[in-house]
Design a protein around this motif. Structure first.
Motif, PDB file in Angstrom:
ATOM      1  N   VAL A 111       0.847  -1.202   0.000  1.00  0.00           N
ATOM      2  CA  VAL A 111       0.000   0.000   0.000  1.00  0.00           C
ATOM      3  C   VAL A 111       0.879   1.246   0.000  1.00  0.00           C
ATOM      4  O   VAL A 111       0.602   2.224  -0.711  1.00  0.00           O
ATOM      5  CB  VAL A 111      -0.956  -0.011   1.217  1.00  0.00           C
ATOM      6  CG1 VAL A 111      -1.603   1.350   1.405  1.00  0.00           C
ATOM      7  CG2 VAL A 111      -2.041  -1.060   1.020  1.00  0.00           C
ATOM      8  N   VAL A 112       1.961   1.232   0.795  1.00  0.00           N
ATOM      9  CA  VAL A 112       2.862   2.390   0.826  1.00  0.00           C
ATOM     10  C   VAL A 112       3.530   2.578  -0.541  1.00  0.00           C
ATOM     11  O   VAL A 112       3.674   3.687  -1.026  1.00  0.00           O
ATOM     12  CB  VAL A 112       3.924   2.213   1.941  1.00  0.00           C
ATOM     13  CG1 VAL A 112       4.976   3.314   1.876  1.00  0.00           C
ATOM     14  CG2 VAL A 112       3.257   2.213   3.307  1.00  0.00           C
ATOM     15  N   PHE A 114       2.464   1.315  -3.616  1.00  0.00           N
ATOM     16  CA  PHE A 114       1.577   1.479  -4.786  1.00  0.00           C
ATOM     17  C   PHE A 114       0.260   2.191  -4.461  1.00  0.00           C
ATOM     18  O   PHE A 114      -0.560   2.382  -5.352  1.00  0.00           O
ATOM     19  CB  PHE A 114       1.259   0.111  -5.406  1.00  0.00           C
ATOM     20  CG  PHE A 114       2.473  -0.664  -5.808  1.00  0.00           C
ATOM     21  CD1 PHE A 114       3.291  -0.224  -6.840  1.00  0.00           C
ATOM     22  CD2 PHE A 114       2.816  -1.834  -5.153  1.00  0.00           C
ATOM     23  CE1 PHE A 114       4.407  -0.942  -7.213  1.00  0.00           C
ATOM     24  CE2 PHE A 114       3.940  -2.561  -5.519  1.00  0.00           C
ATOM     25  CZ  PHE A 114       4.743  -2.105  -6.551  1.00  0.00           C
ATOM     26  N   GLY A 115       0.049   2.523  -3.195  1.00  0.00           N
ATOM     27  CA  GLY A 115      -1.205   3.177  -2.813  1.00  0.00           C
ATOM     28  C   GLY A 115      -2.332   2.172  -2.653  1.00  0.00           C
ATOM     29  O   GLY A 115      -2.171   0.982  -2.936  1.00  0.00           O
ATOM     30  N   HIS A 116      -3.480   2.657  -2.160  1.00  0.00           N
ATOM     31  CA  HIS A 116      -4.657   1.795  -2.077  1.00  0.00           C
ATOM     32  C   HIS A 116      -5.149   1.614  -3.506  1.00  0.00           C
ATOM     33  O   HIS A 116      -5.067   2.505  -4.318  1.00  0.00           O
ATOM     34  CB  HIS A 116      -5.762   2.488  -1.268  1.00  0.00           C
ATOM     35  CG  HIS A 116      -5.411   2.702   0.165  1.00  0.00           C
ATOM     36  ND1 HIS A 116      -5.164   1.674   1.037  1.00  0.00           N
ATOM     37  CD2 HIS A 116      -5.271   3.838   0.892  1.00  0.00           C
ATOM     38  CE1 HIS A 116      -4.879   2.165   2.228  1.00  0.00           C
ATOM     39  NE2 HIS A 116      -4.938   3.479   2.164  1.00  0.00           N
TER      40      HIS A 116
END
Lengths: 249, 334
Positions: A111-112, A114-116
């Protein structure tokens, strides 16, 4: 009679389990906040059909893309490793590492990075789906009856013809078996990663339902997740039947 | 006549061009919440619905989050522009090197409380001694208990602490498996009421545990490169907070319109009203987003003493007040 009972008995067992569950919930005073009766979560299933449908499509998209990426990467690599003992020795520990990796623990990191959203899910599902297909592909391409190769060589078959008519058909049952295993893993990973780290999809709905103290919706989500598992398994059985008609799958 | 018609067409074209131009000139900002949208986020959704961000020249995308820690990491990694996160978490990560800064403290008072059943003999924190208290490991709850115990002379060793998952909080208290839990009453009360369990709360803030909570966080890079955007974002957000304090019901409607699964209307209205009354302005607050220095110092002391935050730097090293409105937006109610 035999085939009729074969289809009747599983249905009967499901009906019995649900009936006992319903009875216990209604008459033994079990709170819906602890174990909602099947009738209660079926109502939730109907009431929340729009959001469950929308979320299922999001989850299915992640499963489809992640599984596809994992499988597409695994099969050629399995072919290369199956034919090259040196490559197998080189990559052995990498494969073991990938297999034993606690994949869900990677979710917050992804998540950090590539993001949500879809990319994080796809990466994790692809890692989860990759190893079973790879291991079975290696086995399929590696353990081939040598006599078939002698025959094809003596008949003057090219490398491509040998691959297409000898190696691939021989490996296919193994590959399909790996695909079936990894597809179920993909469903599980998708829902778990959505529960833990995503902001959409079926797992996210389940997480929200838990935090909102909406247990009927939690069970409704579990039911839909199970149906997705059955669905993709059925699709894979059709694929197996198409690819391996001689197995009579 | 023809000339007039031509003028009209040109006028319309110019108006459309200007409108399109101003829309495309809006600064894109991605704002990540601390968690999945819930009633505590109504103010931000309301501000967006009311057009406060648009009026400030900001094209805002609101993204749901999955915990303060995750949101701060997303901000630090540049995956999002602004984050909403717990001040203690932001300071902790900033102290360990994350290049982030607080630019506004939205919830100047935290909502944490010891929640007990209405008929419980627990009237003060001291009464927790010898009782079972449920806490969720790895959260701020345990640290806050330490802070409250320190301030109230409670011996934590005499409390029977029961660890459980956050989702089990309602059941543990509802079924009497613990005498009290540490949780957020404005979220818990409606759910417990649904279960027919009357409860009351001993708020940490009433027992000498001042603690700032939800805050806006950005990277230092964003402060250097887009200071004006940050300033406009903060102003629009605080305007939304003020509007929510004045009209919680409208804020709830806005929230449920965008996120229908954010909760039941009555429960959401209870939460939003409680937050509006109790959380956005600490005593002697300078204005929305900015508590008094005395209150900040007291909060920081709780963080450094009980929440593992390093005291190497002053709180001002983590909180840049330069982006708050000047003059401050005064608290509307209370």
């Amino acid at each position: 009679m035999g085939s009729r009972s074969a289809s009747f008995l599983p249905t009967l067992s499901v009906v019995v389990v649900l009936s006992v569950w319903e009875f216990a919930s209604r008459y033994l005073g079990i709170s819906a906040h602890i174990l909602p009766a099947p009738s209660v979560f079926c109502r939730s299933l109907v009431e929340n059909a729009p959001i469950l449908t929308r979320s299922s499509l999001i989850t299915l998209q992640a499963i489809g893309v992640g599984f596809g990426v994992g499988a597409v990467a695994a099969i050629p690599l399995g072919f290369s490793i199956g034919l090259s003992p040196a490559l197998e020795r080189s990559l052995y520990y990498v494969i073991v590492l990938l297999n034993t990796l606690p994949k869900v623990a990677l979710a917050p990191l992804l998540v950090v990075w590539f993001g949500h959203g879809l990319v994080s899910k796809v990466v994790l599902i692809a890692i989860g789906a990759f190893v079973p297909v790879l291991v079975d592909s290696i086995a399929g391409f590696k353990y081939l009856d040598r006599r078939l190769l002698y025959v094809s060589r003596s008949a003057g078959a090219s490398l491509f013809q040998t691959f297409l008519f000898i190696r691939l058909p021989a490996a296919l049952p193994h590959i399909v078996s790996g695909l079936k295993t990894s597809l179920i893993i993909a469903v599980t990973v998708a829902i778990v990663v959505e529960y833990v780290a995503a902001t959409d999809g079926l797992g996210f709905v389940a997480m929200r339902a838990v935090t909102n103290d909406d247990l009927p919706l939690v069970f409704a989500t579990i039911t839909v997740g199970t149906l997705i598992g059955f669905g993709v398994n059925a699709v894979m059985s059709v694929v197996e039947w198409l690819l391996l008609p001689w197995k009579g799958a | 006549m023809a000339r007039k018609g031509l003028d009209f067409v040109l006028g319309v074209c110019l108006a459309v061009a200007l409108a399109t131009g101003s829309a495309s000139a809006a600064d894109k900002v991605k704002f990540t919440l601390n968690f999945a949208a819930d009633p505590g986020h109504a103010a931000y959704i309301y501000a967006q619905k009311q057009g406060y961000y648009r009026d400030a020249g900001i094209d805002l995308e609101i993204e749901q989050g999955r915990g303060s820690g995750s949101t701060v990491q997303l901000v630090a990694a540049g995956q999002t522009d602004v984050g909403l996160a717990d001040a203690g978490v932001i300071v902790n990560l900033a102290a360990r090197g994350a290049p982030v800064k607080i630019i506004g403290i939205i919830e100047q008072l935290s909502s944490w409380a010891v929640i007990v059943r209405e008929d419980s003999p627990i009237k003060t924190p001291k009464d927790l001694e010898g009782r079972k208290l449920g806490v969720v490991p790895g959260t701020a709850q345990r640290a806050l208990l330490g802070a409250m115990a320190g301030a109230q002379g409670v011996d934590v060793a005499k409390i029977d602490i029961v660890n459980f998952d956050a989702a089990a909080s309602l059941s543990m208290l509802g079924e009497g498996r613990v005498d009290a839990v540490i949780d957020v009453p404005d979220i818990m009360f409606p759910r417990l009421k649904d279960r027919g369990i009357p409860v009351r709360a001993l708020y940490m803030r009433d027992f000498k545990v001042p603690l700032v909570s939800m805050s806006l966080v950005v990277t230092e890079k964003m402060l250097q490169e887009r200071p004006d955007v940050v300033r406009r974002f903060v102003a629009a957000t605080l305007k939304g907070i003020k509007a929510t304090m004045e009209n919680p019901a409208a804020a709830v409607s806005a929230l449920l319109e965008v996120y229908p699964d954010a909760g039941k209307r009555d429960a959401a209205l209870f939460t939003v009203t409680e937050r509006a009354k109790n959380n956005y302005c600490a005593p002697d607050s300078v204005g929305l987003g900015l508590p008094s220095q005395k209150y900040l110092d007291a909060s920081y002391e709780v963080m450094t003493k009980f929440m593992g935050v390093s005291s190497d730097k002053p709180f001002s090293a983590y909180f840049d007040t330069a982006y708050l409105p000047n003059p401050p937006l005064v608290c509307a109610t209370k």
